[in-house]
Design a protein around this motif. Structure first.
Motif, PDB file in Angstrom:
ATOM      1  N   TYR A 104      29.929  53.662  59.016  1.00 11.70           N
ATOM      2  CA  TYR A 104      29.801  52.847  57.797  1.00 11.70           C
ATOM      3  C   TYR A 104      30.841  51.733  57.804  1.00 11.70           C
ATOM      4  CZ  TYR A 104      27.290  56.998  56.362  1.00 11.70           C
ATOM      5  OH  TYR A 104      26.410  58.044  56.322  1.00 11.70           O
ATOM      6  N   ARG A 105      30.540  50.710  56.972  1.00  5.17           N
ATOM      7  CA  ARG A 105      31.511  49.632  56.819  1.00  5.17           C
ATOM      8  C   ARG A 105      31.783  49.433  55.330  1.00  5.17           C
ATOM      9  NH1 ARG A 105      30.355  44.660  60.313  1.00  5.17           N
ATOM     10  NH2 ARG A 105      28.373  44.717  59.235  1.00  5.17           N
ATOM     11  N   GLY A 106      33.072  49.329  54.986  1.00  7.90           N
ATOM     12  CA  GLY A 106      33.458  49.140  53.588  1.00  7.90           C
ATOM     13  C   GLY A 106      34.239  47.859  53.414  1.00  7.90           C
ATOM     14  N   THR A 107      34.034  47.218  52.261  1.00  6.44           N
ATOM     15  CA  THR A 107      34.791  45.990  51.974  1.00  6.44           C
ATOM     16  C   THR A 107      35.769  46.253  50.819  1.00  6.44           C
ATOM     17  OG1 THR A 107      32.972  45.287  50.583  1.00  6.44           O
ATOM     18  CG2 THR A 107      33.028  44.402  52.818  1.00  6.44           C
ATOM     19  N   HIS A 108      36.579  45.249  50.508  1.00  7.77           N
ATOM     20  CA  HIS A 108      37.651  45.450  49.532  1.00  7.77           C
ATOM     21  C   HIS A 108      37.360  44.736  48.229  1.00  7.77           C
ATOM     22  CE1 HIS A 108      39.080  46.160  53.461  1.00  7.77           C
ATOM     23  NE2 HIS A 108      39.296  44.893  53.722  1.00  7.77           N
ATOM     24  N   HIS A 109      37.959  45.247  47.198  1.00  9.80           N
ATOM     25  CA  HIS A 109      37.879  44.535  45.927  1.00  9.80           C
ATOM     26  C   HIS A 109      39.284  44.106  45.501  1.00  9.80           C
ATOM     27  CE1 HIS A 109      36.684  43.223  42.038  1.00  9.80           C
ATOM     28  NE2 HIS A 109      37.543  44.065  41.476  1.00  9.80           N
ATOM     29  N   TRP A 110      40.016  45.046  44.951  1.00 14.77           N
ATOM     30  CA  TRP A 110      41.378  44.727  44.514  1.00 14.77           C
ATOM     31  C   TRP A 110      42.362  45.091  45.634  1.00 14.77           C
ATOM     32  CZ3 TRP A 110      45.032  48.758  43.515  1.00 14.77           C
ATOM     33  CH2 TRP A 110      46.282  48.282  43.082  1.00 14.77           C
ATOM     34  N   VAL A 111      43.262  44.173  45.937  1.00 18.61           N
ATOM     35  CA  VAL A 111      44.284  44.440  46.958  1.00 18.61           C
ATOM     36  C   VAL A 111      45.651  44.369  46.274  1.00 18.61           C
ATOM     37  CG1 VAL A 111      45.325  43.618  49.103  1.00 18.61           C
ATOM     38  CG2 VAL A 111      42.849  43.501  48.812  1.00 18.61           C
TER      39      VAL A 111
END
Ligand code: GRA
Length: 327
Positions: free
Chosen positions: A50-57
């Motif tokens: 799977y691939r996940g992206t970011h929201h809050w860093v």
């Protein structure tokens, strides 16, 4: 995936390690949670990949640990059957996550037994693991053996202020130092997809030594619903890392945390719950020493049922700051 339920490290941004969504997030309060539409909505690349992206860093510019754990749990949960729920997970954060690239999640099916299934998940960036995580799943089984601690008695969330309201209150104080104003304004602009109502808000003006214990109501911003009860555990995994390690610093208001990072994280899920409904997060630090701190936490449903328990150790490097200023 369905079951119904009734029910950076700057000095003191840690004691206020709380979300302060303004703008888009605050306005989208009634919409579907960004946690389920984006952060925990992984792209399936192949079987068990799977691939996940970011929201809050976070301001540390390393990926938020809760995001990585939540995404790892989504990936692991996709490889087990409908009525099999995560009951525990154990993770190590072995490298800082890079916010500039997505994270790959590789799931290994370790064993499928009659009652329990075990998965191992590796979160990978730049070809190297950033998190290793073991998750164990359990088919629901009734038992006459049952007990739990009692939930602490605290005011209901309706009687408490949100972090945004608290920050607005601090900002309206005429004698607030400029540096503090800037820090709080930055906090307000953060787009953390969690809502928090502290039971004992930090006294940012006169920082007092507190017991290393904290209590706050927490829930995912936006609606998730009862459609996928497994997802609520993934959301709770995200939430559970937020403002957790900061509990250690409550006893040391004169210390500036120069470097804070979670080393490991463990969770045990006890009962079904809705992470988009208010839950009480009770956190405490039983020990700190040798540049590390240990925290334990309990997530309570507001009806007093213990939903989950957590534990984490983190590295905390501090330096002493002068306390004569207002912030
Ligand atoms: C934990 C580490 C850093 C360990 O790696 P390492 O190579 O052994 O690193 P290190 O030697 O500890 O160096 C790290 C850093 O600490 C510095 N350092 C080292 N020793 C000292 C010292 N004695 N005094 C002062 N500073 C020291 C080093 O120079 C490094 O600094 P640098 O990164 O180079 O600026 C690594 O495994 C790692 O980065 N793991 C990932 C941790 C992580 O990203 N966790 C999740 C995010 S943290 C989080 O989400 C908590 C949220 C907090 C909240 O909201 O409550």
């Amino acid at each position: 995936m369905s079951e119904k339920v009734s029910n950076e490290t700057s000095d003191h941004s840690m004691d206020f390690a709380v979300p302060a969504g303004s703008g888009a997030l605050a306005e989208s309060h009634d919409l579907r949670s960004i946690l389920v539409t984006s952060v925990l909505n992984l792209e399936k690349l192949d079987i068990d990949l799977y691939r996940g992206t970011h929201h809050w860093v976070p301001r540390s510019r390393r990926l938020f640990g809760g995001q990585i754990i939540g995404q790892a749990l989504v990936a692991a949960a996709d490889s087990v059957g409908e009525n099999v729920f995560a009951h525990s997970l154990h993770c190590y954060f072995v490298r800082a996550g890079d916010p500039k690239v997505p994270v790959l999640y590789q799931v290994e099916r370790i064993r499928d037994g009659r009652s329990f299934s075990v998965r191992s998940v590796k979160a990978i960036q730049h070809g190297q693991p950033i998190l290793i995580c073991q998750v164990s799943f359990h088919r629901d089984q009734p038992s006459p053996l049952q007990h739990q601690f009692s939930m602490p008695s605290v005011p209901p969330p309706e009687d408490l202020l949100t972090v945004e309201e608290l920050i607005q209150g601090y900002l309206s104080k005429p004698d607030l130092a400029e540096k503090a104003k800037q820090g709080l304004t930055k906090l307000l602009a953060d787009e953390v997809p969690i809502e928090i109502k502290p039971v004992n808000p930090p006294d940012i003006q006169y920082r007092r030594v507190r017991e290393p214990k904290n209590l706050f109501w927490v829930r995912a911003r936006g609606h998730i619903g009862e459609g996928d009860m497994k997802l609520h555990r993934c959301v709770a995994a995200y939430v559970s890392d937020y403002s957790f390690l900061g509990t250690t610093l409550l006893s040391f208001p004169g210390q500036r945390a120069n470097f804070v990072a979670s080393l490991d994280h463990a969770m045990w899920f006890h009962n079904i719950f809705r992470a988009d409904q208010w839950m009480l997060y009770e956190t405490e630090s039983s020990w700190a020493g040798g540049s590390r701190g240990l925290v334990q936490g309990r997530l309570w449903r507001r009806d007093g049922v213990l939903a989950a328990s957590c534990a984490q150790e983190g590295v905390i490097r501090v330096s002493t700051v002068k306390t004569d200023s207002k912030l």
